[in-house]
Enzyme design. Structure first.
Site, PDB file in Angstrom:
ATOM      1  N   TYR A 191      38.383  39.883  42.992  1.00 20.64           N
ATOM      2  CA  TYR A 191      37.520  40.595  42.086  1.00 20.64           C
ATOM      3  C   TYR A 191      37.338  39.853  40.702  1.00 20.64           C
ATOM      4  O   TYR A 191      38.058  38.985  40.488  1.00 20.64           O
ATOM      5  CB  TYR A 191      37.500  42.022  41.980  1.00 20.64           C
ATOM      6  CG  TYR A 191      38.949  42.666  41.554  1.00 20.64           C
ATOM      7  CD1 TYR A 191      39.000  44.194  41.336  1.00 20.64           C
ATOM      8  CD2 TYR A 191      39.923  42.173  41.048  1.00 20.64           C
ATOM      9  CE1 TYR A 191      39.907  44.704  40.892  1.00 20.64           C
ATOM     10  CE2 TYR A 191      40.960  42.568  40.498  1.00 20.64           C
ATOM     11  CZ  TYR A 191      41.161  44.017  40.455  1.00 20.64           C
ATOM     12  OH  TYR A 191      42.224  44.573  40.080  1.00 20.64           O
ATOM     13  N   GLU A 192      36.334  40.079  39.923  1.00 17.99           N
ATOM     14  CA  GLU A 192      36.015  39.630  38.670  1.00 17.99           C
ATOM     15  C   GLU A 192      35.679  38.258  38.972  1.00 17.99           C
ATOM     16  O   GLU A 192      35.806  37.305  38.173  1.00 17.99           O
ATOM     17  CB  GLU A 192      37.226  39.461  37.866  1.00 17.99           C
ATOM     18  CG  GLU A 192      37.839  41.035  37.680  1.00 17.99           C
ATOM     19  CD  GLU A 192      36.888  42.149  37.299  1.00 17.99           C
ATOM     20  OE1 GLU A 192      35.832  41.775  36.798  1.00 17.99           O
ATOM     21  OE2 GLU A 192      37.355  43.491  37.297  1.00 17.99           O
ATOM     22  N   GLY A 193      35.030  37.847  40.076  1.00 20.80           N
ATOM     23  CA  GLY A 193      34.532  36.745  40.429  1.00 20.80           C
ATOM     24  C   GLY A 193      35.818  35.924  41.570  1.00 20.80           C
ATOM     25  O   GLY A 193      36.837  35.913  40.852  1.00 20.80           O
TER      26      GLY A 193
END
Length: 456
Positions: free
Chosen positions: A300-302
């Site tokens: 997550y968060e890229g």
């Protein structure tokens, strides 16, 4: 990016913890590619917007721990351009906020379900339904990504630190267990002669697993501390050039903090679980939770592939390696300081060699990428790990430098000897990964893309 009124209305209670917030970005059909999102925002006569759509994977998206949840939602205006250039950012509170700061009516933002996850069960991940919810725009129309990236970059630094914490707690538990658990005798002869077997910490590979976690935890802590300093300078330093340079360096290091530390967290938590043997796989010992909880950090968060593409494509090739060269000067300065110090040779020589190799390596990947952009995609993940080791190597060499000086001055604190021993392990056992990674990065796209029969 908000107005003064928005800041006064929301920030005080969010920073105090009276209210919490969420980032409502991802939709069922699109994660990283936010240009595909469909949530719509219709302008109202009073200057607000009616937000309608569905979001998924929203961390802390619904709970009753606080009186209000302030959702920051990405949505499209009716006349928005196609793609990422048509995304706007909105404040959508769970309960509307009155002029005097008190809570008003329940807003049209609801939890449609909770995701059942592999890990991080202490943080509810919600599917969020927006049904004509009232929102106010943050910043300018169609410029929502500007505000979103402030949140996202902060989150990426936070995710790196999340893995750093998991690496450290896994290490501490595994170290205690390895000192206590007896199993077999040392290959070089009994070490605990009063016991029927030796503690497993006497075995070389157990030490390798423990030291891997220790080296990655302490290297990560040094880099994260440095990034914290850069952040302070970017926001608060009186010299504009220092602010600009600090922001530029932090921008380059952010994907390394996010991807390298979380990948290392995966390696480390798995290694520490392994130290426990069969007990590591059993819930009551707690080790398998660290493995599960860390696994999301690589996603997550890229995803870490996105971080790698950001580092190589945007942060390094995007300015022809200018920021990388600035970090190279820090390495070069340390090499100059300690290049003739024989006691520092085992720490300085590897980073000096890799520092020189990085220029040629980066230029080669950049030139191939100019001819075929897929070459950047093929090399990026390996490239980020090489860059990560260059950064960790620099900080480990600096830690070794301080430790040697303290020991030479007569400081008998075991802390410094431990740093030196961990630095030696890092450069002997972990840093050499860079040689293999540069070779695999140079292998190019053919073995990946000319594979239709293999993947048919």
């Amino acid at each position: 990016h908000g107005t003064e009124e928005q800041k006064q209305t929301y920030l005080h209670k969010m920073t105090s913890g009276e209210w919490t917030g969420s980032m409502c970005l991802t939709e069922p059909h699109c994660g990283t590619d936010l240009g595909l999102m469909r949530t719509k925002a219709e302008p109202q006569a009073d200057g607000t917007y009616k937000i309608t759509g569905n979001k998924i994977f929203i961390s802390a998206g619904e709970h009753d721990m606080t009186d209000n949840i302030i959702h920051l939602v990405l949505a499209r205006l009716p006349d928005a351009p196609v793609g990422i250039k048509g995304v706007s950012l909105f404040i959508v509170p769970k309960f509307l906020v009155n002029k005097d700061g008190s809570l008003g009516a329940r807003n049209g933002v609801y939890c449609g379900g909770l995701e059942h996850k592999m890990g991080i069960h202490g943080n509810a991940t919600a599917q969020i339904v927006l049904d004509g919810a009232v929102g106010t725009m943050v910043g300018l129309p169609n410029k929502g990504m500007n505000g979103m990236f402030v949140m996202m970059n902060a989150a990426r630094l936070g995710v790196g630190n999340q893995s750093l914490g998991l690496t450290e707690v896994a290490y501490q538990n595994a170290l205690a267990y390895a000192k206590d658990r007896i199993q077999m005798r040392s290959l070089s002869g009994p070490k605990a002669k009063d016991l029927p077997a030796d503690p497993i910490i006497v075995h070389p590979d157990v030490r390798k697993m423990l030291l891997t976690a220790k080296a990655y935890a302490e290297g990560g802590r040094a880099m994260s501390t440095y990034c914290s300093m850069l952040l302070e300078k970017e926001h608060s330093h009186p010299d504009e050039k220092v602010r600009k340079d600090s922001g530029e360096m932090l921008a380059m290091l952010t994907p390394i903090v996010k991807a390298f530390i979380t990948d290392n967290g995966h390696i480390s938590t798995n290694a520490c679980m392994q130290v426990f043997g069969g007990h590591g796989f059993i819930k009551e010992w707690g080790m398998e939770q660290f493995v599960r909880d860390n696994r999301i950090n690589m996603i997550y968060e890229g995803t870490n592939t996105i971080q790698s593409l950001d580092l190589l494509g945007r942060k390094i090739l995007g300015n022809n390696g200018a920021t990388l060269r600035k970090f190279g000067k820090l390495v070069g300065k340390l090499v100059e300081e300690e290049g003739v110090n024989e006691k520092m040779a085992e720490f300085i020589t590897p980073i000096a060699i890799l520092g020189d190799q990085m220029t040629k390596f980066t230029t080669e990947i950049g030139f191939k990428g100019f001819q075929n952009p897929d070459e950047v995609g093929a090399a990026a993940v390996d490239y980020l790990r090489v860059a990560g080791h260059l950064v960790f190597g620099y900080f480990w060499a600096r830690m070794a430098q301080v430790a040697l000086r303290e020991i030479a001055a007569g400081n008998t604190d075991k802390f410094y000897l431990a740093k030196l021993q961990t630095a030696r392990f890092y450069f002997a056992k972990l840093f050499p990964e860079t040689t293999m990674l540069m070779r695999t990065a140079r292998a190019g796209t053919k073995v990946l893309m000319d594979t239709d029969a293999a993947l048919g």
